[in-house]
Every structure is written in structure tokens, then in C-alpha cells.
Scaffold this active site. Structure first.
Site, PDB file in Angstrom:
ATOM      1  N   SER A 164     -77.456 -28.885  36.724  1.00  0.00           N
ATOM      2  CA  SER A 164     -78.423 -29.980  36.776  1.00  0.00           C
ATOM      3  C   SER A 164     -79.806 -29.431  37.080  1.00  0.00           C
ATOM      4  O   SER A 164     -79.971 -28.236  37.318  1.00  0.00           O
ATOM      5  CB  SER A 164     -78.002 -31.051  37.780  1.00  0.00           C
ATOM      6  OG  SER A 164     -77.360 -30.485  38.872  1.00  0.00           O
ATOM      7  N   GLY A 166     -82.206 -28.801  35.176  1.00  0.00           N
ATOM      8  CA  GLY A 166     -82.711 -27.812  34.232  1.00  0.00           C
ATOM      9  C   GLY A 166     -82.197 -26.394  34.460  1.00  0.00           C
ATOM     10  O   GLY A 166     -82.665 -25.450  33.803  1.00  0.00           O
ATOM     11  N   GLU A 278     -81.320 -41.338  30.150  1.00  0.00           N
ATOM     12  CA  GLU A 278     -82.486 -40.573  29.700  1.00  0.00           C
ATOM     13  C   GLU A 278     -82.578 -40.622  28.185  1.00  0.00           C
ATOM     14  O   GLU A 278     -81.627 -40.272  27.484  1.00  0.00           O
ATOM     15  CB  GLU A 278     -82.370 -39.124  30.183  1.00  0.00           C
ATOM     16  CG  GLU A 278     -82.341 -39.028  31.708  1.00  0.00           C
ATOM     17  CD  GLU A 278     -82.174 -37.600  32.216  1.00  0.00           C
ATOM     18  OE1 GLU A 278     -82.363 -36.643  31.432  1.00  0.00           O
ATOM     19  OE2 GLU A 278     -81.845 -37.453  33.411  1.00  0.00           O
ATOM     20  N   GLU A 291     -79.178 -37.976  27.984  1.00  0.00           N
ATOM     21  CA  GLU A 291     -78.060 -37.888  28.927  1.00  0.00           C
ATOM     22  C   GLU A 291     -78.113 -39.065  29.879  1.00  0.00           C
ATOM     23  O   GLU A 291     -79.046 -39.870  29.836  1.00  0.00           O
ATOM     24  CB  GLU A 291     -78.064 -36.553  29.670  1.00  0.00           C
ATOM     25  CG  GLU A 291     -79.333 -36.282  30.435  1.00  0.00           C
ATOM     26  CD  GLU A 291     -79.155 -35.158  31.461  1.00  0.00           C
ATOM     27  OE1 GLU A 291     -78.185 -34.402  31.395  1.00  0.00           O
ATOM     28  OE2 GLU A 291     -80.004 -35.077  32.357  1.00  0.00           O
ATOM     29  N   ASP A 298     -84.122 -39.880  39.752  1.00  0.00           N
ATOM     30  CA  ASP A 298     -85.335 -39.472  40.486  1.00  0.00           C
ATOM     31  C   ASP A 298     -86.601 -40.112  39.897  1.00  0.00           C
ATOM     32  O   ASP A 298     -87.461 -40.573  40.636  1.00  0.00           O
ATOM     33  CB  ASP A 298     -85.440 -37.936  40.628  1.00  0.00           C
ATOM     34  CG  ASP A 298     -85.242 -37.170  39.337  1.00  0.00           C
ATOM     35  OD1 ASP A 298     -85.156 -37.808  38.253  1.00  0.00           O
ATOM     36  OD2 ASP A 298     -85.186 -35.930  39.393  1.00  0.00           O
ATOM     37  N   THR A 299     -86.699 -40.175  38.588  1.00  0.00           N
ATOM     38  CA  THR A 299     -87.902 -40.787  37.994  1.00  0.00           C
ATOM     39  C   THR A 299     -88.007 -42.271  38.336  1.00  0.00           C
ATOM     40  O   THR A 299     -89.077 -42.860  38.241  1.00  0.00           O
ATOM     41  CB  THR A 299     -87.902 -40.656  36.459  1.00  0.00           C
ATOM     42  OG1 THR A 299     -86.749 -41.330  35.946  1.00  0.00           O
ATOM     43  CG2 THR A 299     -87.861 -39.201  36.021  1.00  0.00           C
ATOM     44  N   ARG A 377     -88.118 -30.249  46.002  1.00  0.00           N
ATOM     45  CA  ARG A 377     -88.901 -31.488  46.082  1.00  0.00           C
ATOM     46  C   ARG A 377     -88.859 -31.999  47.518  1.00  0.00           C
ATOM     47  O   ARG A 377     -87.789 -32.155  48.086  1.00  0.00           O
ATOM     48  CB  ARG A 377     -88.308 -32.521  45.122  1.00  0.00           C
ATOM     49  CG  ARG A 377     -89.186 -33.722  44.937  1.00  0.00           C
ATOM     50  CD  ARG A 377     -88.794 -34.509  43.709  1.00  0.00           C
ATOM     51  NE  ARG A 377     -87.405 -34.899  43.786  1.00  0.00           N
ATOM     52  CZ  ARG A 377     -86.626 -35.048  42.724  1.00  0.00           C
ATOM     53  NH1 ARG A 377     -87.086 -34.816  41.516  1.00  0.00           N
ATOM     54  NH2 ARG A 377     -85.377 -35.424  42.866  1.00  0.00           N
TER      55      ARG A 377
HETATM   56  N1  LIG Z   1     -83.386 -30.869  23.085  1.00  0.00           N
HETATM   57  C1  LIG Z   1     -84.509 -30.920  23.801  1.00  0.00           C
HETATM   58  N2  LIG Z   1     -85.719 -30.822  23.188  1.00  0.00           N
HETATM   59  C2  LIG Z   1     -86.870 -30.858  23.916  1.00  0.00           C
HETATM   60  N3  LIG Z   1     -86.903 -30.989  25.255  1.00  0.00           N
HETATM   61  C3  LIG Z   1     -85.740 -31.087  25.916  1.00  0.00           C
HETATM   62  C4  LIG Z   1     -84.490 -31.061  25.227  1.00  0.00           C
HETATM   63  N4  LIG Z   1     -83.495 -31.178  26.124  1.00  0.00           N
HETATM   64  C5  LIG Z   1     -84.100 -31.277  27.329  1.00  0.00           C
HETATM   65  N5  LIG Z   1     -85.436 -31.222  27.214  1.00  0.00           N
HETATM   66  C6  LIG Z   1     -86.420 -31.315  28.315  1.00  0.00           C
HETATM   67  O1  LIG Z   1     -85.819 -30.810  29.500  1.00  0.00           O
HETATM   68  C7  LIG Z   1     -85.651 -31.840  30.465  1.00  0.00           C
HETATM   69  C8  LIG Z   1     -84.359 -31.637  31.226  1.00  0.00           C
HETATM   70  O2  LIG Z   1     -83.272 -31.698  30.325  1.00  0.00           O
HETATM   71  P1  LIG Z   1     -81.871 -32.319  30.763  1.00  0.00           P
HETATM   72  O3  LIG Z   1     -82.082 -33.712  31.213  1.00  0.00           O
HETATM   73  O4  LIG Z   1     -80.894 -32.075  29.705  1.00  0.00           O
HETATM   74  O5  LIG Z   1     -81.544 -31.348  31.982  1.00  0.00           O
HETATM   75  P2  LIG Z   1     -80.953 -31.640  33.400  1.00  0.00           P
HETATM   76  O6  LIG Z   1     -80.486 -30.321  33.906  1.00  0.00           O
HETATM   77  O7  LIG Z   1     -79.985 -32.741  33.335  1.00  0.00           O
HETATM   78  O8  LIG Z   1     -82.215 -32.075  34.206  1.00  0.00           O
HETATM   79  P3  LIG Z   1     -82.359 -33.362  35.129  1.00  0.00           P
HETATM   80  O9  LIG Z   1     -81.300 -33.183  36.183  1.00  0.00           O
HETATM   81  O10 LIG Z   1     -83.767 -33.232  35.660  1.00  0.00           O
HETATM   82  O11 LIG Z   1     -82.160 -34.549  34.252  1.00  0.00           O
HETATM   83  C9  LIG Z   1     -85.706 -33.123  29.660  1.00  0.00           C
HETATM   84  O12 LIG Z   1     -86.082 -34.212  30.469  1.00  0.00           O
HETATM   85  C10 LIG Z   1     -86.762 -32.751  28.621  1.00  0.00           C
HETATM   86  O13 LIG Z   1     -88.063 -32.793  29.162  1.00  0.00           O
HETATM   87 MG   LIG Z   2     -81.943 -34.946  32.532  1.00  0.00          MG
END
Ligand SMILES: Nc1ncnc2c1ncn2[C@@H]1O[C@H](COP(=O)(O)OP(=O)(O)OP(=O)(O)O)[C@@H](O)[C@H]1O
Ligand SMILES: [Mg+2]
Length: 405
Positions: A164, A166, A278, A291, A298-299, A377
């Protein structure tokens, strides 16, 4: 199956209504506060002591939540009426076991399991429900990763099956097997658990991102699914959230498409509670499911300033079997997350609050995390304005004063 709640009770008495939060971060803290307001007995579990929600709980436990026995033991000791997972990194075996023993896990153990796994979730959303997503492919070794990237096209993004915030995201700009294999190894190294699987996604150009807060509650004739006015957010090229605002300033038909995606995925996952769905709006006009988090997002902290019922209040009402009349937007608002770049400061101070709070319509939430690490954060600035632009300006100005030391 889900019942309307006819009464609330008194905490710390035999007939109290008990909520156990698995994860006690800043979102859990706001959930706990909303639960406290309704006289719920709150128990918080996290992997370190004095996590934010523990400051507002009746009891707290420090436990490794990836260890199923540990999670089950705490639950059996407390016998909560409702178990609210607040983070992703929880043993889902424990949640499934607890559900089979008759506990109510929010929203339900299966939804938690699907949502925490990018591959399961993508199959569920794109293949079972037919929701629009980025182009994607899966891989479980370096050679398959090269094939998957070639299939999806460039640039593309590799993500571990489970992680998670990123963690383990690796972008590949152009066809280059060596770069792909490095990206694959990077993703795997940052994966939660032992999985060797990754998803490769087409890297899209974003116009904006939405969080569609979608919630399920017990209505008069069964469960009702509704969406809040979508939140918009921008990450400035980072993988974590920085700014969010509500209401969205995008065209109504785009916003409606995003809401529609929220309702479809959440209805399919089922259970009770709020979900952060999202959704991407790409520069070429596509509205894509990305997803879903089966919990407040958080947002969505911006809803503490913008809505009459925040996402936390909604979540608590939903999981307790209370009604949720459609939340009203009281004012346009914005939020900015405050991160620290400092490692390992214990008992950090948050400076600049006087200047920040001098701005009309600005508020701040200090999470109370006991120590820092880089990119952690620590607080969020909330601002109200006559327009989203004004709210964002105030939030930016206020956050420019804030520093962690
Ligand atoms: N395929 C994609 N193309 C462009 N940007 C992307 C893509 N996938 C993810 N991102 C960017 O990366 C961010 C985080 O991606 P994602 O939600 O899949 O990760 P996460 O690990 O679940 O992060 P979080 O926990 O913050 O939601 C997205 O909100 C977006 O800004
Ligand atoms: Mg995400």
C-alpha cells in the site's frame, strides 16, 4: 441479515456496544472519536504503542496484525460487536476465521481479502464486473514481466500483488528487458508477504483523480448503497496523497460516471460501511476504476470540513446499523497532508500552527504519532472557502507555515 440498531448503550458496562479497530492510524482516530460520541466502547489494536487512535480509546493492544493467532486472541478476549479493519496489512485468515466464528467484520472478510490484493481486485472489477480499467497484465517472474509489459505497452507501471501507499511501484518508460527485470525485482522486494506476482498497468496521463466515497447502510427495507459527492485529489507525481478537495469541479457527466463505478464495485463487495473507490480521469477522457479501500480514505479527510457527516461519521453509522441520510456539502473545502522528511524524532513538535490558524476557515488535525520517519504523514490541514480554489489557496498558505521538528 443486517439489522437496524434500536438502541445505543453505555461504554464500560456489561451491555456496552463494543467496536474493535484493527489499525489505529489517523483515520482510525477519527473513527474512534465518532464512535465515542455515540457511546461505543472503543478498543484499538496496532503494531506500536500510542498509535493515534489509542489516544481516544478505552483500551489498546500492541499486536502484530499479520499474525492470525494474535488477532484472533485479542478478538476472543474482547468479544467486540463489530471489528473494523483500518489498514490493509492485517491477516485476512484471521478475519475469515473470526467471521466464521460469528463476528461482524467490516465490511466483510471477503471484501477485505479482494481489495488488498491487486490481482484479485483487478480480475473482480474488470473481468467479473466489466468495469473500465487501465490496460493490464500479470506476471510472476522476470521473463513474464517482459512479456506483460510488451503486451500492455509503454510507459507502464509494475506494482506488487500486495502493498500500500505506493510501495514497490516501478515505472518502465520504454521497451528494455533489463529495465523491466529491474522494475520487477524492485516491485517484489517491496511486496507484502512472499508473493512473486505483479500487475503491470498501462501508465495513463491523469487529468485528475477521484475518490468516490460510497457507503452501504441498513435502510428500512434492506441495505442501501449511496455515494458522496466525489472528492478530487492530486498527488504531484508522487504515489501518496497531498491535496484533496470537494466538491469536484469536473463536468457532471464525468462525476456521474465515477459515482456509477463506485456503486457497482461496492455493491459487488457487499457488507456495511464506507469505501474509498479510486477512479482516474485520463487526459484522453476515460473514466477508469483504479482500486478500492473498504474503509474511509485518506483523501476523504476533507469531508471533516466540507460535509455535515464526515466519512468517519458515515462509516460508524453504517457499521452500527444506523441510518445515513444523504450527507450535505456545507461548503467547498480542501485538505493538505503534512509529511515529515525527518527520521526518528520522538515526540515531534508541530510548528507554525499560530500563523496557520490565523487564516479564517482553516483548521488542523495533529495525529499524535509518537515518532517520525521519512515521508510519514503527521497532520492534515483543512480549509473552507467560498470556492474550491479559495479553500485550496488557504490550505496551501496554512500548510506552508507548518513544519515538524
Ligand atoms: N496506471 C497508472 N497510471 C498512472 N498513474 C497511476 C497508475 N496507477 C497508479 N497511479 C498513480 O499512483 C497512485 C497510487 O496508486 P495505487 O492507488 O495503485 O497505489 P496504492 O499503493 O494503493 O496507494 P494508496 O494506498 O495511496 O492508494 C495513484 O493514485 C495514481 O496517482
Ligand atoms: Mg490507491
Amino acid at each position: 441479515m443486517y439489522r437496524k440498531r434500536e438502541y445505543l448503550a453505555t461504554p464500560m458496562f456489561n451491555n456496552s456496544i463494543k467496536m474493535m479497530l484493527l489499525g489505529g492510524g489517523e483515520l482510525g482516530k477519527e473513527i474512534a472519536i465518532e464512535a465515542q460520541r455515540l457511546g461505543i466502547e472503543v478498543v484499538v489494536v496496532d503494531r506500536y504503542d500510542w498509535a493515534p487512535a489509542m489516544h481516544v480509546a478505552h483500551r489498546r493492544y500492541v499486536v502484530d496484525m499479520l499474525n492470525p493467532n494474535a488477532v484472533i486472541s485479542v478478538a476472543e478476549r474482547e468479544k467486540p460487536d463489530v471489528i473494523v479493519p483500518e489498514i490493509e496489512a492485517i491477516s485476512y485468515e484471521a478475519l475469515e476465521e473470526l467471521e466464521s466464528r460469528g463476528y461482524f467484520v467490516v465490511p466483510n472478510a471477503k471484501a477485505v481479502r479482494i481489495a488488498m490484493n491487486r490481482i484479485e481486485l483487478r480480475k473482480f472489477a474488470a473481468e467479473s464486473l466489466g468495469l473500465p480499467t487501465t490496460k493490464y497484465a500479470f506476471a510472476e517472474n522476470p521473463d513474464e514481466a517482459v512479456e506483460a509489459c510488451d503486451k500492455v505497452g509503454y510507459p507502464c507501471l509494475l506494482k506488487p500483488e500486495m502493498s500500500s501507499s505506493g510501495h514497490g511501484h516501478a515505472k518502465v518508460l520504454e521497451p528494455n528487458p533489463r529495465a523491466v527485470k529491474e522494475a520487477y525485482e524492485y516491485a517484489i522486494a517491496h511486496s507484502r508477504g512472499k508473493s512473486r506476482r505483479v500487475i503491470v498497468e498501462e501508465f495513463v496521463q491523469l487529468e485528475t483523480e477521484f475518490t468516490v466515497l460510497t457507503y452501504r447502510y441498513v435502510g428500512d427495507n434492506g441495505v442501501i448503497t449511496e455515494t458522496c459527492e466525489p472528492v478530487e485529489h492530486w498527488r504531484y507525481g508522487k504515489y501518496h496523497y497531498i491535496e484533496s478537495w470537494q466538491p469536484s469541479t469536473k463536468q457532471r457527466y464525468v462525476v456521474e460516471k465515477a459515482r456509477d463505478i463506485g456503486v457497482k464495485i461496492v455493491n459487488a463487495l457487499g457488507g456495511l460501511g464506507i469505501f474509498g473507490v479510486e477512479v482516474f480521469l485520463t487526459k484522453d477522457g476515460r473514466v477508469l476504476f483504479s482500486e478500492v479501500a473498504p474503509r474511509p480514505h485518506d483523501t476523504g479527510m476533507v469531508t471533516m470540513a466540507s460535509q455535515d457527516l464526515s466519512e468517519f461519521a458515515i462509516h460508524v453509522r453504517c457499521v452500527l446499523g444506523l441510518p445515513v441520510p444523504k450527507p450535505r456539502i456545507l461548503t467547498p473545502a480542501a485538505s493538505i497532508a503534512i509529511y515529515t522528511d525527518k527520521e526518528n524524532i520522538w515526540g515531534p513538535r508541530i510548528r507554525g500552527v499560530y500563523e496557520a490558524l490565523k487564516i479564517e476557515g482553516v483548521d488542523i488535525r495533529i495525529f499524535g504519532k509518537p515518532f517520525t520517519y521519512k515521508d510519514r504523514r503527521m497532520a492534515v490541514v483543512l480549509a473552507r472557502g467560498r470556492t474550491v480554489e479559495e479553500a485550496l489557496e488557504k490550505a496551501r498558505k496554512a500548510s506552508s507555515y507548518i513544519s515538524i521538528e
